[in-house]
Design a protein around this motif. Structure first.
Motif, PDB file in Angstrom:
ATOM      1  N   HIS A 243       0.819  -1.213   0.000  1.00  0.00           N
ATOM      2  CA  HIS A 243       0.000   0.000   0.000  1.00  0.00           C
ATOM      3  C   HIS A 243       0.853   1.264   0.000  1.00  0.00           C
ATOM      4  CE1 HIS A 243      -3.449  -2.570   0.883  1.00  0.00           C
ATOM      5  NE2 HIS A 243      -2.739  -3.121   1.854  1.00  0.00           N
ATOM      6  N   ALA A 244       2.033   1.215  -0.582  1.00  0.00           N
ATOM      7  CA  ALA A 244       2.946   2.361  -0.517  1.00  0.00           C
ATOM      8  C   ALA A 244       2.373   3.568  -1.257  1.00  0.00           C
ATOM      9  CB  ALA A 244       4.299   1.985  -1.093  1.00  0.00           C
ATOM     10  N   ASP A 245       2.506   4.724  -0.623  1.00  0.00           N
ATOM     11  CA  ASP A 245       2.166   6.001  -1.258  1.00  0.00           C
ATOM     12  C   ASP A 245       3.396   6.679  -1.851  1.00  0.00           C
ATOM     13  OD1 ASP A 245      -0.712   6.258  -0.342  1.00  0.00           O
ATOM     14  OD2 ASP A 245       0.306   6.106   1.596  1.00  0.00           O
ATOM     15  N   ILE A 246       4.568   6.334  -1.325  1.00  0.00           N
ATOM     16  CA  ILE A 246       5.828   6.921  -1.769  1.00  0.00           C
ATOM     17  C   ILE A 246       6.843   5.806  -1.948  1.00  0.00           C
ATOM     18  CG2 ILE A 246       7.740   8.471  -1.155  1.00  0.00           C
ATOM     19  CD1 ILE A 246       5.719  10.032   0.597  1.00  0.00           C
ATOM     20  N   LEU A 247       7.511   5.777  -3.092  1.00  0.00           N
ATOM     21  CA  LEU A 247       8.601   4.835  -3.359  1.00  0.00           C
ATOM     22  C   LEU A 247       9.893   5.625  -3.426  1.00  0.00           C
ATOM     23  CD1 LEU A 247       6.976   2.669  -6.198  1.00  0.00           C
ATOM     24  CD2 LEU A 247       6.879   2.289  -3.725  1.00  0.00           C
ATOM     25  N   VAL A 248      10.822   5.303  -2.547  1.00  0.00           N
ATOM     26  CA  VAL A 248      12.115   5.979  -2.500  1.00  0.00           C
ATOM     27  C   VAL A 248      13.143   5.075  -3.165  1.00  0.00           C
ATOM     28  CG1 VAL A 248      13.875   7.006  -1.016  1.00  0.00           C
ATOM     29  CG2 VAL A 248      11.459   7.093  -0.337  1.00  0.00           C
ATOM     30  N   VAL A 249      13.735   5.537  -4.249  1.00  0.00           N
ATOM     31  CA  VAL A 249      14.700   4.719  -4.996  1.00  0.00           C
ATOM     32  C   VAL A 249      16.104   4.947  -4.454  1.00  0.00           C
ATOM     33  CG1 VAL A 249      13.281   4.684  -7.075  1.00  0.00           C
ATOM     34  CG2 VAL A 249      14.944   6.520  -6.761  1.00  0.00           C
ATOM     35  N   PRO A 250      17.014   3.983  -4.641  1.00  0.00           N
ATOM     36  CA  PRO A 250      18.361   4.139  -4.091  1.00  0.00           C
ATOM     37  C   PRO A 250      19.204   5.197  -4.775  1.00  0.00           C
ATOM     38  CG  PRO A 250      18.162   2.059  -5.282  1.00  0.00           C
ATOM     39  CD  PRO A 250      16.786   2.626  -5.174  1.00  0.00           C
ATOM     40  N   ASP A 251      18.945   5.437  -6.065  1.00  0.00           N
ATOM     41  CA  ASP A 251      19.714   6.446  -6.789  1.00  0.00           C
ATOM     42  C   ASP A 251      18.932   6.883  -8.020  1.00  0.00           C
ATOM     43  OD1 ASP A 251      20.162   4.484  -8.811  1.00  0.00           O
ATOM     44  OD2 ASP A 251      21.966   3.800  -7.803  1.00  0.00           O
ATOM     45  N   LEU A 252      19.451   7.896  -8.689  1.00  0.00           N
ATOM     46  CA  LEU A 252      18.748   8.472  -9.844  1.00  0.00           C
ATOM     47  C   LEU A 252      18.593   7.460 -10.966  1.00  0.00           C
ATOM     48  CD1 LEU A 252      19.234  12.004 -11.302  1.00  0.00           C
ATOM     49  CD2 LEU A 252      19.333  10.052 -12.830  1.00  0.00           C
ATOM     50  N   GLU A 253      19.616   6.646 -11.218  1.00  0.00           N
ATOM     51  CA  GLU A 253      19.536   5.685 -12.323  1.00  0.00           C
ATOM     52  C   GLU A 253      18.380   4.721 -12.129  1.00  0.00           C
ATOM     53  OE1 GLU A 253      23.682   4.886 -14.439  1.00  0.00           O
ATOM     54  OE2 GLU A 253      23.720   4.301 -12.337  1.00  0.00           O
ATOM     55  N   GLY A 255      15.719   5.145 -10.289  1.00  0.00           N
ATOM     56  CA  GLY A 255      14.456   5.865 -10.365  1.00  0.00           C
ATOM     57  C   GLY A 255      14.078   6.223 -11.782  1.00  0.00           C
ATOM     58  N   ASN A 256      15.045   6.686 -12.561  1.00  0.00           N
ATOM     59  CA  ASN A 256      14.782   7.061 -13.938  1.00  0.00           C
ATOM     60  C   ASN A 256      14.275   5.866 -14.741  1.00  0.00           C
ATOM     61  OD1 ASN A 256      15.885   7.360 -16.915  1.00  0.00           O
ATOM     62  ND2 ASN A 256      15.634   9.434 -16.117  1.00  0.00           N
ATOM     63  N   MET A 257      14.928   4.720 -14.570  1.00  0.00           N
ATOM     64  CA  MET A 257      14.496   3.520 -15.297  1.00  0.00           C
ATOM     65  C   MET A 257      13.121   3.064 -14.849  1.00  0.00           C
ATOM     66  SD  MET A 257      17.993   1.284 -15.821  1.00  0.00           S
ATOM     67  CE  MET A 257      18.769   1.599 -14.239  1.00  0.00           C
ATOM     68  N   LEU A 258      12.844   3.129 -13.547  1.00  0.00           N
ATOM     69  CA  LEU A 258      11.544   2.712 -13.039  1.00  0.00           C
ATOM     70  C   LEU A 258      10.423   3.573 -13.613  1.00  0.00           C
ATOM     71  CD1 LEU A 258       9.695   1.104 -11.187  1.00  0.00           C
ATOM     72  CD2 LEU A 258      10.369   2.621  -9.298  1.00  0.00           C
ATOM     73  N   VAL A 259      10.595   4.877 -13.576  1.00  0.00           N
ATOM     74  CA  VAL A 259       9.555   5.779 -14.077  1.00  0.00           C
ATOM     75  C   VAL A 259       9.307   5.554 -15.564  1.00  0.00           C
ATOM     76  CG1 VAL A 259       9.007   8.204 -14.549  1.00  0.00           C
ATOM     77  CG2 VAL A 259       9.899   7.548 -12.316  1.00  0.00           C
ATOM     78  N   LYS A 260      10.372   5.441 -16.344  1.00  0.00           N
ATOM     79  CA  LYS A 260      10.192   5.273 -17.787  1.00  0.00           C
ATOM     80  C   LYS A 260       9.588   3.923 -18.136  1.00  0.00           C
ATOM     81  CE  LYS A 260      13.534   8.759 -19.137  1.00  0.00           C
ATOM     82  NZ  LYS A 260      14.847   9.099 -19.716  1.00  0.00           N
ATOM     83  N   GLN A 261       9.905   2.890 -17.370  1.00  0.00           N
ATOM     84  CA  GLN A 261       9.263   1.596 -17.591  1.00  0.00           C
ATOM     85  C   GLN A 261       7.763   1.690 -17.319  1.00  0.00           C
ATOM     86  OE1 GLN A 261      11.560  -0.843 -14.975  1.00  0.00           O
ATOM     87  NE2 GLN A 261      13.329  -0.887 -16.325  1.00  0.00           N
TER      88      GLN A 261
END
Length: 313
Positions: A243-253, A255-261
Motif C-alpha cells: 500500500h505504498a504512497d511513496i517509493l524511495v529509490v536508491p539512486d537516480l539511475e 528511479g529514472n528507469m523505473l519511471v520510464k518503464q
C-alpha cells in the motif's frame, strides 16, 4: 491525470482551486515545449498556468510561425540564449513576478544550476529534490517516486531530506499519513548492498522522529511495496507493504528507469516537480508527452497553493 469515467482527478481539482499559477517558462524553443505551454496555459489550454515566456524572441517567433501559433497573448522576456533565459527566469522568481519555473528545451543542468546558485535567492533550508506523481491502472492510487531526476547518488542524510520532501508533498496532495517504501533489491539488510543499510537507517529515523508525518519501512523490494499478495507469500509483515504512497529509490539511475518503464510499458500517467526550493520547478523531459507536461503544471499549481495556505500570515 483523470479520474474514473473521465472525471477530474484530485490533482486537477486542487490545481483548479489554486487558479492559474504565474510561471516563467524557460526557453520553450522546440515544438514539444511550446505545445506543452499552450496546452497548460490560460486562454489556449487547461488554464493551470499564466506563463511568461523567457527566450530569444527571434528564435521563438520563428518556431511559432512553423507551428502556426499566435504568441500575441503571451508576455515574452527577450534574452540572447538559453543560459540567459535560466538566469532571467530566476530573477523573475526573486522579484515576485512569477511563482514557479518551467523547463523548456534547455538542458536540465542549465536550469537547475541557476536555481541552486547561492545568489539565486531560491534556496531554503530544505534539500532540492524531484518527485514524480505516477498513476497507473495496475495500482489502487497515485503514488510518488523520488528522486529520479536531480540527486544522482544521495548519501544517507541526503536521502533523509529527499524522503521528508516527498512526505511533505504527499501531505500537500491530501495524503495525511503516507506510507513510504524505501526500495532495494531485497528485504534484508546486507552490508555488501549499501542501499539496504541506508533503507534500514531511514526506517529507524522515522521511529525516532528524524522523519515525520509518515510510516517508513525498508529495505523493501518493489513487489513487496506494491503487492500485499507478494508480501504474504514472502512472509513480510509491514504497515507499508502492498500500500505504498511513496517509493524511495536508491539512486537516480534506478528511479529514472523505473519511471520510464511505468510510462512506456505500463501505461502510467505522470507528473513531475522539483521541491525544496522557494517555488516549484516543473522539470519535464524532452520525450514527455503534452499530457505529462500539463499534468506537471497541475501538480506545481497544487503544490504552490497548499504551500501558500500553510504559510504564516
Amino acid at each position: 491525470m483523470r479520474g474514473k469515467d473521465g472525471a477530474p482527478s484530485g490533482l486537477e481539482k486542487l490545481a483548479r482551486n489554486a487558479g492559474p499559477l504565474r510561471v516563467a517558462v524557460v526557453h520553450p524553443c522546440d515544438a514539444p515545449s511550446l505545445q506543452g505551454l499552450l496546452a497548460a496555459s490560460t486562454g489556449t489550454g487547461a488554464g493551470f498556468i499564466a506563463p511568461i515566456i523567457v527566450a530569444p524572441r527571434g528564435k521563438l517567433e520563428a518556431l511559432a510561425r512553423t507551428m502556426c501559433v499566435d504568441l500575441t497573448p503571451f508576455a515574452i522576456e527577450d534574452v540572447p540564449h538559453s543560459h540567459a533565459a535560466a538566469s532571467r527566469a530566476v530573477e523573475l522568481v526573486a522579484s515576485g513576478t512569477v511563482d514557479a519555473l518551467m523547463k523548456g528545451s534547455l538542458h536540465t543542468d542549465e536550469l537547475m544550476s541557476a536555481v541552486i546558485a547561492p545568489s539565486s535567492g531560491l534556496l531554503t533550508d530544505k534539500r532540492v529534490s524531484h518527485c514524480f506523481l505516477i498513476e497507473t491502472p495496475a495500482y489502487e492510487r497515485p503514488f510518488i517516486i523520488t528522486d529520479a531526476a536531480v540527486n544522482i547518488a544521495p548519501d544517507l542524510e541526503q536521502k533523509r531530506a529527499i524522503v521528508q520532501n516527498a512526505i511533505d508533498l504527499a501531505h500537500s496532495l491530501g495524503v495525511r499519513h503516507p506510507r513510504v517504501a524505501v526500495l532495494c533489491a531485497v528485504e534484508t539488510v546486507n552490508p555488501r548492498m549499501h542501499s539496504t543499510v541506508d533503507a534500514a537507517a531511514l526506517a529507524k529515523m522515522a521511529e525516532r522522529g528524524q522523519l515525520t508525518g509518515a510510516s517508513v519501512d525498508g529495505p523493501l523490494a518493489f513487489d513487496i511495496a506494491v503487492s500485499a499478495c507478494a508480501a504474504r507469500i514472502k512472509g513480510i509483515i509491514s504497515p507499508v507493504a502492498g500500500h505504498a504512497d511513496i517509493l524511495v529509490v536508491p539512486d537516480l539511475e534506478a528511479g529514472n528507469m523505473l519511471v520510464k518503464q511505468l510510462e512506456f510499458l505500463g501505461g502510467a500517467a505522470s507528473a513531475g516537480v522539483v521541491v525544496g526550493a522557494r517555488v516549484p520547478v516543473i522539470l519535464t523531459s524532452r520525450a514527455d508527452s503534452v499530457a505529462a507536461r500539463v499534468n506537471s503544471c497541475a501538480l506545481a499549481a497544487a503544490v504552490a497553493i497548499r504551500r501558500d495556505d500553510a504559510s504564516p500570515e
